[in-house]
Motif scaffolding. Structure first.
Motif, PDB file in Angstrom:
ATOM      1  N   ILE A  41       0.811  -1.219   0.000  1.00  0.00           N
ATOM      2  CA  ILE A  41       0.000   0.000   0.000  1.00  0.00           C
ATOM      3  C   ILE A  41       0.844   1.268   0.000  1.00  0.00           C
ATOM      4  O   ILE A  41       0.411   2.318  -0.481  1.00  0.00           O
ATOM      5  CB  ILE A  41      -0.992   0.029   1.173  1.00  0.00           C
ATOM      6  N   ARG A  42       2.039   1.203   0.604  1.00  0.00           N
ATOM      7  CA  ARG A  42       2.983   2.333   0.605  1.00  0.00           C
ATOM      8  C   ARG A  42       2.356   3.617   1.127  1.00  0.00           C
ATOM      9  O   ARG A  42       2.591   4.703   0.613  1.00  0.00           O
ATOM     10  CB  ARG A  42       3.559   2.543  -0.806  1.00  0.00           C
ATOM     11  N   GLY A  90     -16.743  -7.993   8.498  1.00  0.00           N
ATOM     12  CA  GLY A  90     -15.394  -8.223   9.009  1.00  0.00           C
ATOM     13  C   GLY A  90     -14.403  -7.157   8.606  1.00  0.00           C
ATOM     14  O   GLY A  90     -13.187  -7.383   8.609  1.00  0.00           O
ATOM     15  N   ALA A  91     -14.899  -5.980   8.247  1.00  0.00           N
ATOM     16  CA  ALA A  91     -14.020  -4.870   7.847  1.00  0.00           C
ATOM     17  C   ALA A  91     -14.832  -3.591   7.835  1.00  0.00           C
ATOM     18  O   ALA A  91     -16.059  -3.614   7.840  1.00  0.00           O
ATOM     19  CB  ALA A  91     -13.422  -5.119   6.466  1.00  0.00           C
ATOM     20  N   VAL A  92     -14.115  -2.462   7.814  1.00  0.00           N
ATOM     21  CA  VAL A  92     -14.774  -1.167   7.704  1.00  0.00           C
ATOM     22  C   VAL A  92     -13.930  -0.250   6.835  1.00  0.00           C
ATOM     23  O   VAL A  92     -12.692  -0.300   6.873  1.00  0.00           O
ATOM     24  CB  VAL A  92     -15.010  -0.518   9.094  1.00  0.00           C
ATOM     25  N   VAL A  93     -14.601   0.560   6.038  1.00  0.00           N
ATOM     26  CA  VAL A  93     -13.963   1.613   5.242  1.00  0.00           C
ATOM     27  C   VAL A  93     -14.575   2.927   5.691  1.00  0.00           C
ATOM     28  O   VAL A  93     -15.794   3.108   5.603  1.00  0.00           O
ATOM     29  CB  VAL A  93     -14.185   1.396   3.733  1.00  0.00           C
ATOM     30  N   VAL A 109      -4.263   3.658   6.393  1.00  0.00           N
ATOM     31  CA  VAL A 109      -4.747   5.012   6.096  1.00  0.00           C
ATOM     32  C   VAL A 109      -4.277   5.366   4.691  1.00  0.00           C
ATOM     33  O   VAL A 109      -3.070   5.402   4.418  1.00  0.00           O
ATOM     34  CB  VAL A 109      -4.224   6.033   7.119  1.00  0.00           C
ATOM     35  N   LEU A 110      -5.240   5.602   3.809  1.00  0.00           N
ATOM     36  CA  LEU A 110      -4.968   5.868   2.404  1.00  0.00           C
ATOM     37  C   LEU A 110      -5.471   7.257   2.030  1.00  0.00           C
ATOM     38  O   LEU A 110      -6.296   7.837   2.743  1.00  0.00           O
ATOM     39  CB  LEU A 110      -5.676   4.838   1.520  1.00  0.00           C
ATOM     40  N   PRO A 111      -5.045   7.788   0.892  1.00  0.00           N
ATOM     41  CA  PRO A 111      -5.657   9.018   0.399  1.00  0.00           C
ATOM     42  C   PRO A 111      -7.158   8.816   0.204  1.00  0.00           C
ATOM     43  O   PRO A 111      -7.622   7.711  -0.107  1.00  0.00           O
ATOM     44  CB  PRO A 111      -4.945   9.245  -0.940  1.00  0.00           C
ATOM     45  N   TYR A 112      -7.908   9.855   0.372  1.00  0.00           N
ATOM     46  CA  TYR A 112      -9.377   9.776   0.364  1.00  0.00           C
ATOM     47  C   TYR A 112      -9.918   9.088  -0.883  1.00  0.00           C
ATOM     48  O   TYR A 112     -10.865   8.294  -0.807  1.00  0.00           O
ATOM     49  CB  TYR A 112      -9.959  11.190   0.467  1.00  0.00           C
ATOM     50  N   GLU A 113      -9.313   9.352  -2.028  1.00  0.00           N
ATOM     51  CA  GLU A 113      -9.865   8.845  -3.292  1.00  0.00           C
ATOM     52  C   GLU A 113      -9.322   7.468  -3.654  1.00  0.00           C
ATOM     53  O   GLU A 113      -9.711   6.888  -4.686  1.00  0.00           O
ATOM     54  CB  GLU A 113      -9.542   9.830  -4.429  1.00  0.00           C
ATOM     55  N   ALA A 114      -8.448   6.878  -2.837  1.00  0.00           N
ATOM     56  CA  ALA A 114      -7.830   5.589  -3.159  1.00  0.00           C
ATOM     57  C   ALA A 114      -8.857   4.462  -3.152  1.00  0.00           C
ATOM     58  O   ALA A 114      -9.853   4.499  -2.427  1.00  0.00           O
ATOM     59  CB  ALA A 114      -6.711   5.278  -2.167  1.00  0.00           C
ATOM     60  N   SER A 115      -8.604   3.445  -3.964  1.00  0.00           N
ATOM     61  CA  SER A 115      -9.478   2.268  -4.010  1.00  0.00           C
ATOM     62  C   SER A 115      -9.291   1.440  -2.745  1.00  0.00           C
ATOM     63  O   SER A 115      -8.167   1.071  -2.389  1.00  0.00           O
ATOM     64  CB  SER A 115      -9.146   1.427  -5.239  1.00  0.00           C
ATOM     65  N   ALA A 116     -10.397   1.121  -2.066  1.00  0.00           N
ATOM     66  CA  ALA A 116     -10.315   0.419  -0.786  1.00  0.00           C
ATOM     67  C   ALA A 116     -10.186  -1.096  -0.890  1.00  0.00           C
ATOM     68  O   ALA A 116      -9.475  -1.699  -0.084  1.00  0.00           O
ATOM     69  CB  ALA A 116     -11.531   0.778   0.065  1.00  0.00           C
ATOM     70  N   PRO A 117     -10.862  -1.789  -1.826  1.00  0.00           N
ATOM     71  CA  PRO A 117     -10.856  -3.257  -1.804  1.00  0.00           C
ATOM     72  C   PRO A 117      -9.484  -3.920  -1.772  1.00  0.00           C
ATOM     73  O   PRO A 117      -9.292  -4.891  -1.020  1.00  0.00           O
ATOM     74  CB  PRO A 117     -11.638  -3.615  -3.077  1.00  0.00           C
TER      75      PRO A 117
END
Length: 251
Positions: free
Chosen positions: A99-100, A188-191, A221-229
């Motif tokens: 994820i970097r 089993g997860a949350v975004v 923790v990713l940028p707001y627009e990043a793909s979550a899956p």
């Protein structure tokens, strides 16, 4: 322990002194400690001197005080957090390699989210959490996971409020939070876009011990627009690995 005239035990006063230190306040004078710990100046100076004598606090060249290395040493001996971090770090490093951005490990502590480890890429986006830092349970993806799998008493206590808005997008409506918690237990997860900072999205999954009890939350923790899956899948694989590692390294 004997009590003071105010009814506080010696232990309570010692803890109040140590709690005046945080990640933004690492060095203080004894007078400042006394004011923040709500202690008479003479009492604060005496406690500080005793803690310096036994190595739990240290003085610098200007006679200011900081937490001592012996306090860190004692905290690391047989610490549950240390064992959890040791099991988690290899798997967190694998997540981070993909994820970097930021990969974090958090536990439940006194109705708050306590972050015990964090890995961050040098060019990662915004993230206010720190190792040994805390956030309200409802106000981060990791905290929401810990709350979702917590006891009913914990959930009712937290949802009764007050529910602080850490960012404009922090969910503070109890009914909406109940739906989010139910979704976490189902999926089993949350975004959580924008929950802590409006420019970031938090993603978290539970970490279970051998008997299936959730003991931590692994988050990214990713940028707001990043793909979550893709991050959700990375975290799930890592959490499974951590659980297996904990099962093979029981004391």
């Amino acid at each position: 322990m004997a009590n003071s005239r105010s009814g506080d035990s010696v232990t309570e006063r010692l803890v109040r002194v140590l709690e005046t230190f945080d990640t933004d306040r690492t060095v203080q004078t004894a007078t400042e400690i006394g004011r923040r710990a709500r202690l008479p100046s003479s009492t604060a100076h005496r406690i500080v001197a005793d803690l310096v004598d036994c190595g739990l606090l240290e003085r610098d060249e200007e006679q200011r005080v900081r937490l001592g290395m012996r306090l860190w040493e004692l905290a690391m001996r047989g610490s549950h957090a240390l064992r959890l971090r040791q099991a988690a770090l290899p798997f967190m490093e694998r997540v981070q390699a993909h994820i970097r951005e930021h990969t974090q490990l958090a536990v439940l502590e006194n109705d708050e989210t306590l972050f015990v480890e964090r890995l961050s890429h040098p060019h990662a986006g915004a993230n206010i959490t720190r190792v040994a830092g805390r956030l309200p349970l409802h106000a981060s993806s990791a905290g929401l996971v810990l709350l979702a799998y917590g006891t009913e008493e914990l959930q009712e206590r937290v949802l009764a409020g007050p529910l602080e808005a850490v960012s404009p997008e922090t969910v503070t409506d109890p009914s909406r939070l109940r739906r989010i918690l139910a979704g976490i237990r189902r999926d089993g997860a949350v975004v959580s876009p924008g929950t802590v900072e409006t420019v970031s999205t938090g993603i978290a999954v539970p970490v279970r011990e051998g008997r299936g009890q959730v003991i931590a939350a692994l988050s990214a923790v990713l940028p707001y627009e990043a793909s979550a899956p893709p991050a959700v899948e990375e975290l799930r694989v890592a959490a499974s690995g951590i659980s297996a590692a904990l099962g093979t390294h029981r004391p």
